[in-house]
Design a protein around this motif. Structure first.
Motif, PDB file in Angstrom:
ATOM      1  N   VAL A  23     -58.672 -35.488 -50.731  1.00  0.00           N
ATOM      2  CA  VAL A  23     -58.940 -35.548 -52.171  1.00  0.00           C
ATOM      3  C   VAL A  23     -59.611 -34.267 -52.644  1.00  0.00           C
ATOM      4  N   SER A  29     -46.761 -45.869 -61.798  1.00  0.00           N
ATOM      5  CA  SER A  29     -47.367 -45.215 -62.967  1.00  0.00           C
ATOM      6  C   SER A  29     -46.574 -45.437 -64.249  1.00  0.00           C
ATOM      7  N   LYS A  41     -50.429 -39.185 -63.955  1.00  0.00           N
ATOM      8  CA  LYS A  41     -50.793 -40.568 -63.635  1.00  0.00           C
ATOM      9  C   LYS A  41     -50.524 -40.862 -62.164  1.00  0.00           C
ATOM     10  N   TRP A  47     -53.199 -39.215 -60.035  1.00  0.00           N
ATOM     11  CA  TRP A  47     -54.417 -40.017 -60.033  1.00  0.00           C
ATOM     12  C   TRP A  47     -54.251 -41.275 -59.193  1.00  0.00           C
ATOM     13  N   ALA A  48     -53.075 -41.881 -59.237  1.00  0.00           N
ATOM     14  CA  ALA A  48     -52.826 -43.068 -58.417  1.00  0.00           C
ATOM     15  C   ALA A  48     -52.941 -42.721 -56.937  1.00  0.00           C
ATOM     16  N   GLY A  73     -56.504 -42.272 -56.062  1.00  0.00           N
ATOM     17  CA  GLY A  73     -57.140 -43.579 -55.963  1.00  0.00           C
ATOM     18  C   GLY A  73     -56.851 -44.266 -54.642  1.00  0.00           C
ATOM     19  N   LEU A 121     -58.962 -42.559 -51.947  1.00  0.00           N
ATOM     20  CA  LEU A 121     -60.363 -42.968 -52.038  1.00  0.00           C
ATOM     21  C   LEU A 121     -60.541 -44.403 -51.565  1.00  0.00           C
ATOM     22  N   GLY A 122     -59.569 -45.251 -51.865  1.00  0.00           N
ATOM     23  CA  GLY A 122     -59.629 -46.627 -51.376  1.00  0.00           C
ATOM     24  C   GLY A 122     -59.631 -46.685 -49.857  1.00  0.00           C
TER      25      GLY A 122
END
Length: 313
Positions: A15, A219, A294, A297-298, A301, A304-305
């Protein structure tokens, strides 16, 4: 650092590299002073093409060239990775191209709003097809196709291989992708010599291309059309490029691909989502750029998850 002293690539590090690319892009002040890694890779491919792509047994020579390129990239990547996570993050960010991709595609939309010729000149910077006589709708289509495919090749795939195999992984991927872009063509000169580069590039992009399609579909709320996306992706001449293009086509409800000209010869290629709208505008390019953000960013995410799960468990 791991127990063996090697840099451990975590989701957070991937990231960080993605974000650093978005923040800095490709600073001209740096790359006018030193050659970009892509330039160095291109020189290595070009040198092997000149020296080995002659005489007989060109397919075997092409395989040997790819082995040399992969070994060289992997060893350099491993050496740089041993310097620690900060160096790995910087090197990975250099080999990811979200910011550059968006800038080049946005320039096409801006050019089309000025004149058809300005749009043609801008899109000629990012596609290899003939665009000198391209009408505005075809210019917009070319830009959206390039955006979709290169989001996979230039962002998702490098990030994926960085996550899977660290700096050697992303370096090998970029080297193979560079080789494919230079010699992976079915031309008399490169059909045999570039065979290995093209096949290995297909293999390395197999998972990332489908991941990209999934990110775009999520998205754009087009996940319910996944069966159609998969069906139309198979119509594309590339085993991978059709996936992100099909997802983008269904997400925007537009038709992509179709007939186009290469080196003065028109190729009657299949349409992706043929029932979609064919008359495209600069606004469609803007919409595609928003979708790619989008999807970016997905992807962040998801990483990060995974990072949170690793930290908790």
């Amino acid at each position: 650092m791991g127990p063996t002293g090697r840099c451990v690539v975590t989701p957070a590090l991937v990231v960080a590299a993605l974000c650093l690319d978005v923040i800095l892009g490709e600073p001209r002040s740096l790359w006018t002073r030193v050659p970009h890694p892509a330039i160095i890779m291109g020189r290595a491919v070009g040198a092997l093409d000149t020296r080995l792509n002659i005489g007989e047994h060109r397919k075997a020579k092409g395989i040997f060239a790819v082995v040399l390129l992969v070994l060289g990239a992997g060893l350099i990547g491993a050496a740089l990775q041993s310097l620690g996570p900060f160096v790995s993050m910087i090197c990975a960010a250099i080999m990811i191209a979200q910011r550059s991709l968006i800038d080049h595609v946005r320039a096409v939309a801006m050019g089309l709003r000025q004149s058809p010729k300005a749009g043609q000149q801008a899109v000629a910077m990012i596609v290899s097809r003939d665009v000198s006589a391209s009408p505005p709708s075809s210019t917009a289509r070319s830009a959206i196709e390039s955006l979709s495919e290169n989001f996979s090749d230039g962002v998702v795939a490098p990030a994926f291989w960085f996550a899977v195999a660290g700096l050697p992984g992303i370096a090998i991927y970029k080297m193979v992708n560079t080789a494919d872009s230079m010699i992976g063509y079915l031309t008399p000169r490169h059909a045999a010599f570039g065979w290995a580069a093209a096949r290995l590039d297909d293999l390395l992009n197999w998972i990332p291309a489908r991941m990209t399609a999934l990110l775009i579909a999520v998205s754009t709320n087009a996940l319910g059309q996944w069966a159609s996306i998969r069906q139309d992706a198979a119509l594309h001449r590339s085993p991978n490029a059709g996936w992100p293009e099909a997802a983008m086509a269904y997400g925007l409800d537009i038709a992509l691909a179709g007939p186009r000209s290469y080196h003065g010869t028109v190729q009657d290629l299949a349409w992706v989502h043929p029932d979609g709208r064919h008359d495209l505008t600069p606004g469609d390019i803007d919409a595609a750029i928003l979708i790619v953000w989008k999807a970016w960013w997905a992807g962040v995410g998801v990483l990060l998850g995974f990072g949170v799960l690793i930290w908790v468990f």
